[in-house]
Enzyme design. Structure first.
Site, PDB file in Angstrom:
ATOM      1  N   ASP A 204       1.085  -0.958  -0.251  1.00 42.72           N
ATOM      2  CA  ASP A 204       0.396   0.231  -0.036  1.00 42.72           C
ATOM      3  C   ASP A 204       0.931   0.916  -0.231  1.00 42.72           C
ATOM      4  OD1 ASP A 204      -2.056   1.435   0.277  1.00 42.72           O
ATOM      5  OD2 ASP A 204      -1.774   1.676   2.567  1.00 42.72           O
ATOM      6  N   ASP A 206      -0.220   5.353   0.807  1.00 41.03           N
ATOM      7  CA  ASP A 206      -0.738   6.227   2.177  1.00 41.03           C
ATOM      8  C   ASP A 206      -0.539   5.223   3.422  1.00 41.03           C
ATOM      9  OD1 ASP A 206      -1.570   7.822   0.510  1.00 41.03           O
ATOM     10  OD2 ASP A 206      -2.886   8.081   0.800  1.00 41.03           O
ATOM     11  N   GLU A 213      -1.230  10.441   4.223  1.00 43.79           N
ATOM     12  CA  GLU A 213      -2.237  10.467   3.280  1.00 43.79           C
ATOM     13  C   GLU A 213      -2.783  11.612   2.387  1.00 43.79           C
ATOM     14  OE1 GLU A 213      -4.826   8.092   3.400  1.00 43.79           O
ATOM     15  OE2 GLU A 213      -3.628   7.062   5.374  1.00 43.79           O
ATOM     16  N   SER A 292      -2.833   1.637  -4.574  1.00 44.25           N
ATOM     17  CA  SER A 292      -3.136   2.551  -3.997  1.00 44.25           C
ATOM     18  C   SER A 292      -4.472   3.127  -3.536  1.00 44.25           C
ATOM     19  CB  SER A 292      -2.375   3.049  -3.742  1.00 44.25           C
ATOM     20  OG  SER A 292      -2.263   4.691  -2.609  1.00 44.25           O
TER      21      SER A 292
END
Length: 427
Positions: A204, A206, A213, A292
């Site tokens: 992933d 963030d 984020e 993502s």
């Protein structure tokens, strides 16, 4: 250290007899275990081996040095000849400031039990009682610890326990229940060839590959950061559907100029250890991908910078140089993340069992469940409860330890390239 702890050869042993206080007369033994302990210095192994009688064969050999203290074990054949020279061997050892014990037995080491596994323990600080609890759980499961090595001393402590006689799923569940209570991270992985060779690593982005984020950084430019952050938090906890939450948050970006994307790219901060993790696994021939629920406008350049093989994320719709508040194409949700992991594994000609996934949010759950090893990185409780293992320290390269790669190996590799020496405060 006993014969059975030394190796993985084919013959069986019998009960051995300690003959360290004198030479056995008329022995029926055919092998001898020589154990040396004391202060380490160059030439000990050579000195012992060259004093053994001509024709003696070495069946097993193992040594470890901890804080300058040596433990050297040598299992050899021709017990009568070796035992006859026992006094001379002990005199040599004493002159070197060492203690030597000779233990006679029959045959080679017993076979290791099937069910090989590696248990990795990771924490900022590992208390003795914590380690004792984990080793007790391993023994209670019917498994045996054959070897232990330290993988890292800083910025975290990590140990790898080489285990035999383990049922990996059962042991993994058993230790997972203890990990949170003990405040440590524990990974259980199959041993043997499953531990070696190339893999696919999918992460992933963030709050995993990066500390931020991205959508919140974008929302800051629109003056709506708090509003967007609240929705993000609910989505990562699994309280609302990710697709719905994404549409709500992207709507808050409507009207932002496209030039904001370049500004946000410059603001993104890699997680400490992220570059080290990617650089190291690429040296080992891994394929690396990032997937993502964020935006390819940020993820794509970041992946190129790190030389990551695959990148997949949502695309923001832009009309006349302005963000419309919508995404283009299907949303990258939890099912899509898992699908991409399978697709990239197939492209790399790897079975899904040889994949590793790392993520922090509910949107990563399918990907973590699909991978051969799913790692929850500083994740929400719902994710930690369902992942194979967890990492709760702020260094992404701690994932390397779960794969059996030591800090010394990373530093040595970096020292031979332009990467420079390892610094835990750097990415």
């Amino acid at each position: 250290m006993t014969d059975a702890s030394l190796g993985t050869t084919d013959n069986s042993t019998t009960q051995s007899t300690d003959t360290s206080k004198g030479t056995s007369k008329g022995t029926s033994a055919d092998t001898v275990l020589l154990t040396i302990t004391g202060p380490d210095h160059p030439g000990v192994t050579t000195g012992l081996l060259q004093r053994l009688p001509e024709g003696v064969a070495v069946l097993d050999l193992e040594q470890v040095v901890v804080r300058g203290r040596l433990v050297l074990c040598v299992l050899v054949t021709d017990a009568p000849q070796v035992l006859a020279d026992g006094d001379a061997l002990r005199q040599w050892a004493a002159a070197e400031g060492l203690d030597l014990q000779l233990t006679e037995g029959r045959g080679d080491n017993a076979n290791r039990a099937p069910g090989r596994a590696y248990v990795v323990i990771l924490a900022r600080r590992l208390g003795s009682q914590t380690v004792a609890h984990i080793t007790r759980q391993i023994a209670g499961s019917g498994a045996n610890i054959d070897r232990i090595r330290r993988l890292a001393r800083t910025p975290v402590t990590a140990f790898e326990l080489d285990v035999s006689g383990a049922d990996v799923p059962t042991l993994r569940r058993r230790l997972a229940l203890d990990a949170a209570e003990l405040g440590v991270d524990i990974a259980v992985a199959p041993g043997g060839l499953a531990r070696r060779g190339r893999r696919l690593l999918v992460m992933d982005v963030d709050s995993t590959l990066i500390q931020d984020e991205v959508i919140e950084l974008l929302a800051r430019h629109a003056g709506r950061e708090a509003q967007v952050a609240a929705v993000t938090e609910r989505a990562m906890r699994g309280e609302i559907d990710f697709t719905e939450s994404l549409h709500q948050r992207v709507e808050a970006l409507a009207g932002l100029p496209e030039s904001v994307l370049a500004q946000v790219r410059d603001q993104v901060r890699l997680t400490p250890g992220a570059a080290t993790l990617v650089r190291t696994v690429r040296r080992l021939g891994y394929t690396v991908g990032v997937v993502s629920g964020g935006f390819i406008e940020i993820v794509g350049p970041l992946a190129a910078q790190l030389q990551i093989d695959h990148a997949h994320a949502n695309a923001l719709e832009v009309v006349d140089g302005v963000l419309t508040g919508r995404v283009s194409g299907p949303v990258v949700d939890r099912a899509e993340k898992a699908r991409k992991l399978r697709e990239w594994a197939q492209q790399a000609d790897l079975p899904v069992e040889r994949t590793v996934a790392v993520g922090d949010g509910a949107n990563d759950l399918d990907m973590l469940a699909t991978a051969g090893m799913g790692i929850a990185f500083n994740a929400k409780p719902v994710v930690q409860a369902r992942a194979d293992t967890t990492v709760n320290v702020p260094y992404l390269d701690s994932v390397l330890f779960l794969l059996g790669i030591s800090r010394d190996e990373v530093e040595e590799a970096d020292a031979t390239t332009c990467a420079g020496p390892y610094n835990p405060t750097h990415a």
